[in-house]
Design a protein around this motif. Structure first.
Motif, PDB file in Angstrom:
ATOM      1  N   CYS A   1      83.297 -72.732 -85.571  1.00 23.54           N
ATOM      2  CA  CYS A   1      83.169 -72.348 -84.162  1.00 23.54           C
ATOM      3  C   CYS A   1      82.607 -70.935 -84.028  1.00 23.54           C
ATOM      4  O   CYS A   1      81.832 -70.645 -83.108  1.00 23.54           O
ATOM      5  CB  CYS A   1      84.519 -72.453 -83.456  1.00 23.54           C
ATOM      6  N   LYS A   2      82.977 -70.080 -84.961  1.00 22.89           N
ATOM      7  CA  LYS A   2      82.443 -68.720 -84.937  1.00 22.89           C
ATOM      8  C   LYS A   2      80.942 -68.726 -85.201  1.00 22.89           C
ATOM      9  O   LYS A   2      80.180 -68.022 -84.535  1.00 22.89           O
ATOM     10  CB  LYS A   2      83.159 -67.856 -85.976  1.00 22.89           C
ATOM     11  N   TYR A   3      80.516 -69.545 -86.159  1.00 24.53           N
ATOM     12  CA  TYR A   3      79.100 -69.618 -86.499  1.00 24.53           C
ATOM     13  C   TYR A   3      78.254 -70.109 -85.330  1.00 24.53           C
ATOM     14  O   TYR A   3      77.144 -69.629 -85.099  1.00 24.53           O
ATOM     15  CB  TYR A   3      78.883 -70.538 -87.709  1.00 24.53           C
ATOM     16  N   VAL A   4      78.762 -71.121 -84.605  1.00 25.12           N
ATOM     17  CA  VAL A   4      77.968 -71.726 -83.527  1.00 25.12           C
ATOM     18  C   VAL A   4      78.349 -71.180 -82.148  1.00 25.12           C
ATOM     19  O   VAL A   4      77.909 -71.705 -81.123  1.00 25.12           O
ATOM     20  CB  VAL A   4      78.100 -73.259 -83.540  1.00 25.12           C
ATOM     21  N   ASN A   5      79.158 -70.120 -82.146  1.00 22.41           N
ATOM     22  CA  ASN A   5      79.525 -69.428 -80.916  1.00 22.41           C
ATOM     23  C   ASN A   5      80.187 -70.369 -79.897  1.00 22.41           C
ATOM     24  O   ASN A   5      79.740 -70.506 -78.765  1.00 22.41           O
ATOM     25  CB  ASN A   5      78.295 -68.769 -80.283  1.00 22.41           C
ATOM     26  N   THR A   6      81.226 -71.048 -80.328  1.00 25.06           N
ATOM     27  CA  THR A   6      81.991 -71.886 -79.415  1.00 25.06           C
ATOM     28  C   THR A   6      83.466 -71.727 -79.736  1.00 25.06           C
ATOM     29  O   THR A   6      83.843 -70.902 -80.577  1.00 25.06           O
ATOM     30  CB  THR A   6      81.563 -73.361 -79.534  1.00 25.06           C
ATOM     31  N   THR A   7      84.304 -72.480 -79.065  1.00 23.40           N
ATOM     32  CA  THR A   7      85.749 -72.431 -79.317  1.00 23.40           C
ATOM     33  C   THR A   7      86.219 -73.830 -79.718  1.00 23.40           C
ATOM     34  O   THR A   7      85.562 -74.834 -79.399  1.00 23.40           O
ATOM     35  CB  THR A   7      86.516 -72.006 -78.054  1.00 23.40           C
ATOM     36  N   PRO A   8      87.365 -73.930 -80.414  1.00 25.79           N
ATOM     37  CA  PRO A   8      87.892 -75.258 -80.749  1.00 25.79           C
ATOM     38  C   PRO A   8      88.105 -76.126 -79.516  1.00 25.79           C
ATOM     39  O   PRO A   8      87.896 -77.337 -79.554  1.00 25.79           O
ATOM     40  CB  PRO A   8      89.219 -74.942 -81.444  1.00 25.79           C
TER      41      PRO A   8
ATOM     42  N   ALA B   1      76.135 -65.436 -85.301  1.00 22.32           N
ATOM     43  CA  ALA B   1      77.112 -64.367 -85.565  1.00 22.32           C
ATOM     44  C   ALA B   1      77.124 -63.398 -84.381  1.00 22.32           C
ATOM     45  O   ALA B   1      76.119 -62.746 -84.081  1.00 22.32           O
ATOM     46  CB  ALA B   1      76.762 -63.638 -86.848  1.00 22.32           C
ATOM     47  N   GLU B   2      78.277 -63.315 -83.722  1.00 24.58           N
ATOM     48  CA  GLU B   2      78.398 -62.519 -82.503  1.00 24.58           C
ATOM     49  C   GLU B   2      78.023 -61.060 -82.716  1.00 24.58           C
ATOM     50  O   GLU B   2      77.374 -60.440 -81.868  1.00 24.58           O
ATOM     51  CB  GLU B   2      79.837 -62.628 -81.973  1.00 24.58           C
TER      52      GLU B   2
END
Length: 428
Positions: A334-341, A225-226
């Motif tokens: 993607c939000k959980y693992v801090n990446t983008t689609p 979580a950012e």
């Protein structure tokens, strides 16, 4: 008319020319198909002459529609007369001329790439063997013990220690504000399991039932979580219950309680047998994959980007479906693992390239070696399936759709490919 200008590098280029007379006929067809869309003063809707519409809306008002018609006819003719070309995607178009004197355009379409098979016979591939040793047996017995564990509530006044199971309420906050996902009631936690942030569980050690305590922890810098990365937080804890886990003793009684066997040794012997059968099946699949991988490695093929993108689409759709079972979507994940689609898709690219190359190489091998599934072989397989459902062969055939039938046939085909590779190569 059309002319094949180039047919190389996995691409065919076709020049389509429509002379003035034919072009005007297409424009007339476009006018007839679309004249009802125009309102011209002095004419009923749909009754205005073509020249009047062109005068009001421009001479090329029907050109786009005429171009679509002309391309559909001429490209369709090209496809019907060149069925040997394995076109794998829609063409890209370049309009070279587009006026009253006619139409000239160029269509470029990707072709199924040429596969150059390397050595696929007489290979020696390292054999994978999977044995079941006593350590694996003991691990399975330990898991059986865990499944049969009972939990005994600790007496009042007992202090929680590592290894205990505690039931707690907790509320987390950062800078005095509660955050999403940081609150739960009657949460069961094994102390020492490292299920929570570092030092969280350690600070519960020593607490007694009914006690409340503030726990101070810091979220790690790589936390998913950012908005919580590296943040100091406080969790208010209320301890409701402390339980000790008691494992059943590994003896004959334990074996008889969880199995059909009267002694522990008999249970272990059966366990060993079934674990080895599972291991053998896993080793068989692994060796099949190694054979295929070696044949693919020895082959060369230039993979068109469109095939890789299609495979990526399949991977992402499959991943989305698996996420949906967990109540998630791509954006949330993607939000959980801090990446983008986009980065997630890119991470699948090597896997997609390998999957496409493997499929193309196997298709080439099947063609080269004339590996087929006969009607008799297919019926034999379907008969076995029909027996499971207590149906005749004809009844079963009627009950499955074309897609399922194709899947079964492809399954049989792959069995024959594996059989071919196994007979013609060595696992050592």
């Amino acid at each position: 008319m059309y002319e094949i200008v180039k047919n190389e590098n996995n691409e065919v280029e076709v020049k389509i020319t429509v002379e003035s007379k034919d072009w005007n006929e297409y424009v007339e067809k476009a006018y007839q198909a679309n004249k009802g869309k125009f309102n011209i003063q002095g004419f009923r809707k749909g009754a205005a002459p073509r020249k009047i519409i062109e005068k009001n809306y421009g001479s090329g008002v029907f050109y786009d529609e005429a171009l679509d018609m002309a391309f559909a006819d001429e490209y369709g003719k090209f496809l019907s007369e060149n069925t040997g070309l394995e076109i794998i995607d829609q063409p890209t178009l370049e309009v070279n001329k587009f006026d009253e004197s006619g139409l000239v355009l160029t269509a470029k379409a990707p072709l199924l790439p040429e596969v150059k098979l390397g050595d696929y016979k007489g290979l020696t591939v390292e054999k994978y063997v999977e044995n079941v040793d006593e350590a694996k047996i003991e691990k399975e017995l330990k898991q059986a013990q865990e499944r049969g564990a009972r939990f005994v509530e600790a007496p009042n006044g007992t202090e929680a220690k590592l290894g205990d199971f505690v039931t707690i309420d907790f509320t987390g906050s950062v800078d005095g504000k509660e955050f999403e996902g940081g609150k739960a009631e009657n949460y069961r936690l094994e102390l020492g399991s490292h299920s929570f942030i570092d030092n969280f569980e350690d600070q519960i050690v020593g607490m007694k039932v009914g006690e409340e305590r503030d726990i101070n922890v810091t979220f790690p810098e790589d936390y998913p979580a950012e908005d919580l990365k590296g943040k100091a937080s406080v969790f208010k804890i209320v301890l409701h219950k402390i339980e000790n886990k008691e494992l059943p003793e590994l003896n004959d009684e334990f074996a008889s309680n969880i199995s059909e066997f009267e002694t522990l040794e008999d249970y272990k012997s059966d366990l060993r047998k079934h674990m080895q059968e599972t291991a053998n099946e896993h080793a068989k699949r692994e060796n099949e994959n190694r054979l295929i991988a070696k044949v693919v490695e020895n082959s060369t093929v230039e993979i068109p980007a469109v095939l890789i993108e299609r495979q990526l689409d399949m991977f992402i759709r499959d991943f989305e479906m698996r996420l949906s079972y967990q109540g998630l979507d791509i954006a949330t994940y993607c939000k959980y693992v801090n990446t983008t689609p986009e980065d997630l898709r890119a991470s699948y690219k090597p896997q997609a390239e390998n999957a496409v190359k493997t499929r193309l190489v196997l298709e080439k091998l099947i063609t080269t070696e004339s590996i087929i599934v006969s009607d008799e072989e297919l019926d034999s397989r379907l008969s076995k399936d029909a027996e499971k459902y207590k149906k005749t062969l004809d009844e079963y055939k009627k009950s499955i759709n074309a897609q399922n039938l194709a899947y079964i046939k492809n399954d049989l085909l792959m069995d024959k490919v594996i059989d071919f590779l196994t007979k013609n190569n060595t696992l050592a």
